[in-house]
Scaffold this active site. Structure first.
Site, PDB file in Angstrom:
ATOM      1  N   ASP A   8       0.826  -1.188  -0.063  1.00  0.00           N
ATOM      2  CA  ASP A   8      -0.085   0.104  -0.156  1.00  0.00           C
ATOM      3  C   ASP A   8       0.905   1.412   0.074  1.00  0.00           C
ATOM      4  OD1 ASP A   8      -1.700   2.297   0.578  1.00  0.00           O
ATOM      5  OD2 ASP A   8      -2.526   1.415   2.479  1.00  0.00           O
ATOM      6  N   GLU A 171      -7.377   0.578  -4.384  1.00  0.00           N
ATOM      7  CA  GLU A 171      -7.397   0.533  -2.995  1.00  0.00           C
ATOM      8  C   GLU A 171      -8.683   0.101  -2.470  1.00  0.00           C
ATOM      9  OE1 GLU A 171      -5.642   4.597  -1.894  1.00  0.00           O
ATOM     10  OE2 GLU A 171      -3.869   3.654  -2.702  1.00  0.00           O
TER      11      GLU A 171
END
Lengths: 612, 230
Positions: A8, A171
């Site tokens: 991430d 995401e």
């Protein structure tokens, strides 16, 4: 076998995760500070070495002109795009910047993908330390609303960090995957993702099939410039105005003080998620700015920022042809969803309590790891069907955009167009590709231009078929075929806001040099830290009572070794520093013995006293 | 690889083992994913006849099943060439499903296949009986726009809004009628196909209905946008 991880790459923090082979569950990997959160901050030392993460974050205060945060905001963006940003966060844009922004840190100049690559390389190192094995492939997450240029920039960053980017995953979709493993949800799910710099909303449909679960994204929307940073900026504006008003002090000239104030306000923001009120105390020249903030007051300040998230939420629901009450589950993702105001607003809007079971900072990285597992080992019977967030089109006569692939189309998606020439003997057809929802090319985002080559012939005779394909990472690929000859034609795409292949190649060459330097730098930093602590300890020991009885030649040897080590610290040879640390350890042995004896004696004495 | 537009299914051979593969997604012999023949239309992709009525649930089930088999995720470890084929086939799968699942897009696509419509072209045709009304509607829209810019009386603006809302409802009713007309014409097309009757005139009729429909849709959309703006 080399490992694959999920990353991430966030605006504020970045994380790396993997799927544990035994349990089949995703896990985040902690770094050297024990936390899996790596601050997305990069700093350049005067000697040219790169510092990333927590160490770099500390330098925001001491060396703001050598340090940059929120690089993600600059990815895939042009000089004009970031003028507004510059007022907000201190980075120095290099005057040489053309289409791609170039950032000056100290004496050096970097593009945003290069800076992001430093963060990725740091996370790669964390994972390699964890596995004691190399990591060469990754799934990296991006905001769902990222355009093609921003995605390309992210993929370029991965390449520069020595990672094969197997897939870019949106995401919110990654978060849904992580929750899917955790919760076994069904039906219609909304993922509300408010991070440090970006906001995304995705609407998914979870379908069980005999093969496994399909996560089909129905619609996504967002704002790539809406997040916790905006809240921090709002607080900063208010505090600076109050300081100006109350003390007639202007912080404009002191970027390091502004950064300190920002950090104090961020702490206050965090506290207000738990407490009903908090206090900010910030010393200025001779005076102190002291401010009590209640949660109600804070929420009043930021309400308009939170309200902005519901524009994209409404749009996504409209695109999915759904009403808020029809959703079965709502999932919150991103650090900013810890704010009680956000939770209340989301609950009010959807009429149900949102899921917050998984740590909102970690859930995206966990989902990326799940997708990495799916791609490398077919670990989970899950399939992600994501969508492209923006319509893709080409410029036609009069600057009007002809849409080829509508937004929210499931990816991979493609479209074909037939092109011909307009005048006799024309040898090139210029194509301009754009992304966006507006009618006119000038209101959309320019992605790329390319030229189709045709042999000279009368107007209208040429037949070139161009196939536009958006791949599973949301990135555009273009192929052209001359229908008269059946020949595929190489298309050299000139990205409007990205790096060309040649530039990437050059950076890759430089980065190989970095990769070695990185290892050496890490060794050097560790050796220096160790040297500093042993020098500190030696000094303290020499001043102790035990040292008083030390023979003069022992003392002289220690002082000489310490001096040699101190001198080596100024250099960059970590091996020499290590050797001198060993030397110093050797000559301090007699002193250490004496000190140990005294401690033992004292303990024994103590015991005797007790016994008496 | 030389491709011409005149391939027949029996000419299509597996790129890997050379067996006759036809239009199948995978070679019946070695199981390798196959390139997309250049003239494969969306109906053929799903192995469906070019009919306008179709079982949407069966289509979706078929879409999900093919997604599992064709998606690039399933080819992450495969050769570069197979990854490429998976990208093309799954893109086509998504494009085909997006088009066929929607009854209106399905008609548009059929007309495009028949050469009656160019892709991306949304020809609009004002129904003659509506012309006067549309003229009045555009005036009301313009008044609302001006009222907003001038920031004038709230009462005047509210009255304009009420007018537009009434107009919008009326248009939605008309639109529903046109949709019903379209469905009827689509059913007629299928019946003609089944009975072997001349279907050509029906294409013109479908085209005419679509043009009217897109005109009405546009009007409704204009009103919606104008009402949402502030």
């Amino acid at each position: 076998m080399a490992r694959t991880v999920g990353i991430d790459l966030g605006t504020t923090y970045s994380l790396v995760a993997y799927v544990d082979q035994e349990t089949g569950l995703p896990r985040v990997i902690p770094g050297p500070y024990g936390t899996p959160l790596c601050p997305s901050v990069v700093s350049v030392d005067p000697d040219g070495s790169i510092v990333v993460g927590e160490a770099a974050r500390r330098r925001l205060l001491t060396q703001p002109d050598r340090t940059i945060y929120s690089v993600k905001r600059l990815m895939g963006r042009g000089v004009e795009d970031v003028r507004e940003e510059q007022k907000r966060f201190s980075f120095r844009m290099d005057p040489e910047s053309t289409q791609v922004v170039r950032v000056r840190l100290g004496e050096r100049v970097f593009t945003p993908p290069e800076l992001s690559a430093f963060i990725l390389r740091e996370l790669k190192a964390w994972a390699e330390d964890h596995f004691q094995d190399t990591v060469d492939r990754a799934v990296i997450t991006v905001p769902a609303y990222f355009n093609d240029a921003q995605r390309q920039a992210t993929r370029d960053a991965g390449r520069l960090a020595g990672l094969e980017v197997l897939r870019l995953v949106n995401e919110p979709t990654a978060a849904a995957l992580a929750y899917g493993l955790h919760e076994q949800q069904r039906g219609l799910v909304a993922v509300y993702d408010l991070g440090g710099g970006t906001f995304d909303i995705s609407i998914l449909k979870l379908i069980s099939t005999t093969e496994g679960d399909i996560y089909q994204v129905l619609a996504t929307c967002g704002d790539t410039h809406l997040g916790g940073d905006d809240i921090d900026n709002r607080l900063l504006d208010i505090a600076r105005e109050e300081i100006r008003h109350r003390f007639r002090i202007d912080l404009d000239a002191a970027p390091e003080r502004i950064q300190e104030l920002r950090e104090a306000l961020i702490r206050a923001k965090h506290e207000l998620s738990q407490a009903e009120q908090t206090r900010v105390v910030f010393p200025l020249d001779g005076v102190v700015y002291e401010r009590r903030i209640t949660r109600a007051e804070f929420e009043d300040w930021i309400a308009s920022i939170i309200d902005r998230t519901f524009g994209p939420v409404r749009q996504a629901l409209a695109d999915a042809a759904l009403q808020p009450a029809q959703l079965d589950e709502v999932v919150l993702v991103g650090g900013s969803t810890r704010l009680p105001l956000v939770r209340r607003r989301v609950e009010q809007y959807f009429g149900r309590r949102p899921h917050t079971e998984l740590n909102p900072d970690e859930v995206v990285a966990l989902g990326a790891a799940v997708q990495a597992g799916i791609l490398t080992r077919g670990a989970q019977p899950m399939l992600l069907l994501d969508v492209t967030p923006l319509s893709l089109g080409i410029e036609t006569m009069g600057g009007v955009v002809a849409k080829l692939i509508p937004r929210n189309s499931t990816i991979p998606a493609s479209a074909q167009e037939l092109f011909t020439t307009g005048v006799d003997n024309q040898t090139g057809i210029e194509i301009h590709v754009l992304q966006g929802e507006r009618e006119l090319a000038r209101d959309c985002r320019s992605l790329a231009r390319f030229t189709l080559r045709v042999p000279p012939m009368p107007a209208g005779m040429a037949r070139v078929e161009v196939r536009f394909t958006i791949d599973a990472s949301g990135i555009l690929q273009v192929r052209a075929r001359d229908l008269r000859t059946g020949q595929e034609q190489g298309v050299e795409v000139r990205p409007s806001y990205g790096l060309t292949d040649a530039e990437i190649e050059r950076m890759l060459e430089e980065s190989i040099e970095y990769a070695e330097q990185d290892f050496t730098q890490r060794q050097l930093i560790e050796a220096r830290n160790e040297a500093e602590s042993i020098l500190h300890y030696t000094e303290k020991s020499l001043a102790s009572e035990a040292a008083a009885e030390l023979p003069d030649d022992d003392r002289a040897r220690i002082l000489a070794a310490a001096a040699a080590l101190r001198q080596a610290l100024a250099g960059t040879d970590y091996k020499q520093i290590r050797r001198l640390i060993d030397d110093l350890n050797q000559v301090t042995l007699p002193l250490a013995e004496r000190m140990m004896n005294r401690v033992l004696a004292a303990t024994v004495e103590g015991r005797r006293l007790e016994e008496l | 690889m030389k491709e011409t537009q005149t391939l027949t299914a029996s000419d299509l051979r597996c790129w890997s083992c050379g067996a006759a593969a036809g239009r199948a997604h995978f070679c019946p012999c070695c199981g390798k994913i196959q390139p997309l023949p250049p003239d494969t239309d969306y109906f053929a992709f799903f192995d469906l006849p070019r009919r306008l009525g179709l079982d949407e649930r069966a289509l979706e089930a078929s879409y999900h099943e093919l997604s599992w088999r064709l998606h690039p995720d399933r080819f992450a470890q495969a050769s570069e060439a197979e990854r490429r084929l998976s990208l093309d086939r799954s893109a086509q799968l998504n494009d085909a499903f997006r088009t066929l699942r929607d009854p209106v897009r399905r008609v548009e696509y059929l007309l495009w296949l028949a050469g009656r419509r160019r892709e991306g072209e949304a020809r609009q045709q004002a129904p003659p009986e509506l012309l006067e009304e549309v003229f009045a509607l555009n005036e009301t829209l313009e008044e609302l726009r001006q009222a907003r810019h001038a920031g004038g009386e709230a009462a005047a603006e509210a009255s304009l809004r009420r007018q537009l809302e009434a107009e919008q409802q009326k248009l939605e009713t008309l639109l529903a009628a046109v949709d019903a007309e379209l469905a009827e014409a689509a059913a007629a097309w299928d019946r003609a196909l089944d009975s072997g009757a001349a279907a050509e005139p029906l294409l013109d009729r479908l085209n005419e209905i679509l043009n009217r429909r897109s005109y009405l849709r546009n009007l409704v959309e204009n009103i919606r946008q104008e009402m949402a703006a502030d």
